[in-house]
Design a protein around this motif. Structure first.
Motif, short mmCIF file in Angstrom:
data_model
loop_
_atom_site.label_atom_id
_atom_site.label_comp_id
_atom_site.label_asym_id
_atom_site.label_seq_id
_atom_site.Cartn_x
_atom_site.Cartn_y
_atom_site.Cartn_z
N MET A 260 0.64 -1.13 0.10
CA MET A 260 -0.04 0.23 0.00
C MET A 260 0.96 1.29 0.18
SD MET A 260 -3.23 -0.54 2.37
CE MET A 260 -4.58 -1.80 1.69
N HIS A 261 1.94 1.16 0.51
CA HIS A 261 2.95 2.31 0.59
C HIS A 261 3.64 2.66 -0.75
CE1 HIS A 261 3.56 2.15 5.43
NE2 HIS A 261 2.34 2.73 5.13
N ARG A 262 3.66 1.70 -1.54
CA ARG A 262 4.10 1.94 -2.82
C ARG A 262 3.25 2.19 -3.88
NH1 ARG A 262 7.13 -2.57 -0.90
NH2 ARG A 262 6.27 -4.28 -1.93
N ALA A 263 1.91 1.76 -3.56
CA ALA A 263 0.85 1.74 -4.62
C ALA A 263 0.38 3.22 -4.84
CB ALA A 263 -0.17 0.92 -4.41
N ASP A 264 -0.38 3.50 -5.79
CA ASP A 264 -0.76 4.88 -6.13
C ASP A 264 -2.37 4.84 -5.73
OD1 ASP A 264 1.40 6.31 -6.80
OD2 ASP A 264 1.15 5.32 -8.65
N PHE A 265 -2.89 3.61 -6.22
CA PHE A 265 -4.46 3.51 -5.86
C PHE A 265 -4.83 1.91 -5.53
CE2 PHE A 265 -4.04 6.60 -9.41
CZ PHE A 265 -4.76 7.67 -9.07
N LEU A 266 -5.65 2.01 -4.84
CA LEU A 266 -6.24 0.66 -4.26
C LEU A 266 -7.48 0.46 -5.14
CD1 LEU A 266 -6.36 -2.00 -2.34
CD2 LEU A 266 -8.48 -0.74 -1.47
N LEU A 267 -7.56 -0.70 -6.16
CA LEU A 267 -8.78 -1.01 -7.03
C LEU A 267 -9.42 -2.17 -6.32
CD1 LEU A 267 -9.80 -0.53 -9.85
CD2 LEU A 267 -8.30 -2.33 -10.51
N LEU A 268 -10.81 -1.71 -6.17
CA LEU A 268 -11.64 -2.66 -5.75
C LEU A 268 -12.77 -2.95 -6.93
CD1 LEU A 268 -12.42 -4.22 -2.93
CD2 LEU A 268 -14.15 -2.79 -2.76
N THR A 269 -13.03 -4.16 -7.42
CA THR A 269 -13.77 -4.42 -8.50
C THR A 269 -15.11 -5.47 -7.99
OG1 THR A 269 -12.34 -6.29 -9.07
CG2 THR A 269 -12.07 -4.13 -10.12
N SER A 270 -15.39 -5.54 -6.92
CA SER A 270 -16.26 -6.34 -6.42
C SER A 270 -17.74 -6.04 -6.82
CB SER A 270 -16.57 -6.63 -4.91
OG SER A 270 -15.15 -6.59 -4.16
N TRP A 271 -18.48 -7.44 -6.75
CA TRP A 271 -19.98 -7.16 -7.39
C TRP A 271 -20.77 -6.82 -6.02
CZ3 TRP A 271 -23.12 -12.27 -8.48
CH2 TRP A 271 -24.57 -12.02 -8.84
N PHE A 272 -20.24 -7.33 -4.82
CA PHE A 272 -20.90 -6.88 -3.50
C PHE A 272 -19.79 -6.87 -2.22
CE2 PHE A 272 -21.34 -11.74 -4.14
CZ PHE A 272 -21.04 -12.14 -2.89
N GLU A 273 -20.01 -6.07 -1.60
CA GLU A 273 -19.26 -6.31 -0.16
C GLU A 273 -20.05 -5.62 0.77
OE1 GLU A 273 -16.26 -6.92 0.19
OE2 GLU A 273 -15.25 -6.85 -1.61
N GLY A 274 -19.46 -6.33 2.09
CA GLY A 274 -20.35 -5.92 3.47
C GLY A 274 -19.67 -4.75 4.20
N CYS A 275 -18.56 -5.09 4.34
CA CYS A 275 -17.58 -3.95 5.14
C CYS A 275 -16.27 -4.20 4.91
CB CYS A 275 -17.83 -3.69 6.47
SG CYS A 275 -16.89 -2.26 7.25
N PRO A 276 -15.46 -3.96 3.71
CA PRO A 276 -14.03 -4.56 3.18
C PRO A 276 -13.32 -4.30 3.94
CG PRO A 276 -15.21 -3.03 1.60
CD PRO A 276 -16.00 -3.33 2.45
#
Length: 374
Positions: A260-276
């Motif tokens: 996470m410290h090296r990334a620029d964006f977190l990509l989340l592509t889920s169909w559904f989520e509760g509280c990720p």
């Protein structure tokens, strides 16, 4: 007060991590906490469950071995008898054993619901017998804790009943993470996905997003932390679409914060989520998030949801959100870190403690210890 959680195991899943965090946190507040594992002896959270008692019943009871059922029931029955409150930490096995172990004991019973079950059922097509069994038990439990409003609404839809008065919402929380240094994205932009590579995560959207960015002149690379049944298929698809050089599959990793410290964006592509949990980690780290409108994840951002949630679950919409975030990147990182205070560990544990310590009168028709006609 003694609280006993029934769960499948203490592996790498989100439910297991939540059970370890909440159990340890409640123990710090003076509760006597027991985590009972029913299907897996593995405990990957030993360093974070020092104050709780972990009881492994996976060697005593096995759902596929009928000759173990009586011994398993007796063991869970004794644990339930000793507890003040019994929590079914998830559906299926823990829910069934909670129901069986508490019948006739008039114990206070809670269901802990981590996902939007109507969405889960629509995706996984639950076995009809399991569906009817779970629905029947949930209807008889007077109290439930949901990780998001969306999960609570999904339960209402799944059961075909209005939201009950005893259905509370207490979001998940994660450990503190060292903030990443504020900076603008580089070239290429570095995307990060963390999770299981399976249908509900819609991983083909990774390829669609990369294609959409490249078509607009923006170079991008994606690092994938996790594994799953669709990994080989995704690698094959990436090869066919000429995107293989843009994706790095790292498998399951424990050093997520470093990525996470090296990334620029977190990509989340889920169909559904509760509280990720991964989104909560990104918020604490100050890593901007780009996500599909996947149910409970939208709630995490509050009024700022339009800054992070794509208008549709498409690669083009996700690419649009990434490109929109680039010039505002440091400001959005700071905004997320401030928003993360709403999901502070101590605040949410205080809510758990208040819920567990408060007297509750459960309507007779919802008491697990009695047979009641609906």
């Amino acid at each position: 007060m003694k609280i006993t959680f029934f769960l499948r195991g203490l592996g790498l899943g989100g439910v297991e991590r939540c059970a370890a965090l909440v159990g340890e946190g409640l123990a710090e507040r003076g509760f006597d906490v027991t985590l009972v594992t029913l299907g897996d002896a593995t405990n990957l959270w030993q360093e974070r469950t020092r104050r709780v008692k972990v009881v492994d019943l996976s060697q005593t009871w096995n759902g596929r071995k009928p000759w173990t059922w009586l011994a398993g029931w007796r063991a869970t029955r004794q644990l339930a008898r000793e507890a003040d409150i019994v929590v079914a930490a998830t559906f299926l096995m823990p829910l069934y054993m909670t129901w069986a172990a508490t019948r006739g004991l008039r114990k206070r019973v809670l269901a802990w619901v981590h996902g939007p079950l109507a969405d889960v059922d629509a995706s996984a097509h639950m076995n009809p017998i399991h569906r009817l069994a779970c629905q029947s038990i949930y209807r008889r439990i007077g109290e439930a804790v949901f990780v998001s409003r969306h999960a609570r609404e999904s339960m209402s839809k799944w059961l075909g009943e209005p939201i009950a008065r005893g259905w509370e919402v207490i979001p998940n929380f994660v450990e503190n993470i060292e903030p990443r240094p504020p900076r603008y994205p580089g070239n290429p932009v570095r995307l990060l996905f963390v999770g299981r590579i399976d249908v509900e995560k819609q991983p083909t959207l990774w390829l669609d997003t990369l294609s959409a960015l490249v078509s607009r002149g923006q170079l991008a690379r994606l690092t994938v932390l996790g594994d799953g049944p669709l990994r080989a298929h995704l690698q094959s698809q990436a090869e066919q679409r000429g995107l293989a050089s843009l994706i790095e599959f790292m498998g399951t990793r424990h050093d997520v914060a470093d990525f996470m410290h090296r990334a620029d964006f977190l990509l989340l592509t889920s169909w559904f989520e509760g509280c990720p949990l991964v989104v909560l980690e990104a918020m604490k780290a100050g890593l901007p998030v780009v996500t599909t409108p996947a149910g409970g994840v939208v709630e995490l951002f509050g009024e700022y949801a339009p800054d992070y949630v794509a208008e549709a679950a498409t690669g083009a919409a996700l690419a649009d959100r990434i490109l929109t975030q680039v010039p505002r990147h440091p400001a959005l990182a700071g905004q997320l870190r401030l928003r993360a205070y709403d999901y502070d560990k101590n605040v949410l544990l205080d809510r758990w403690a208040a819920l567990l310590g408060s007297p509750v009168t459960i309507p007779a028709r919802h008491t697990l210890g009695q047979e009641q006609n609906r």
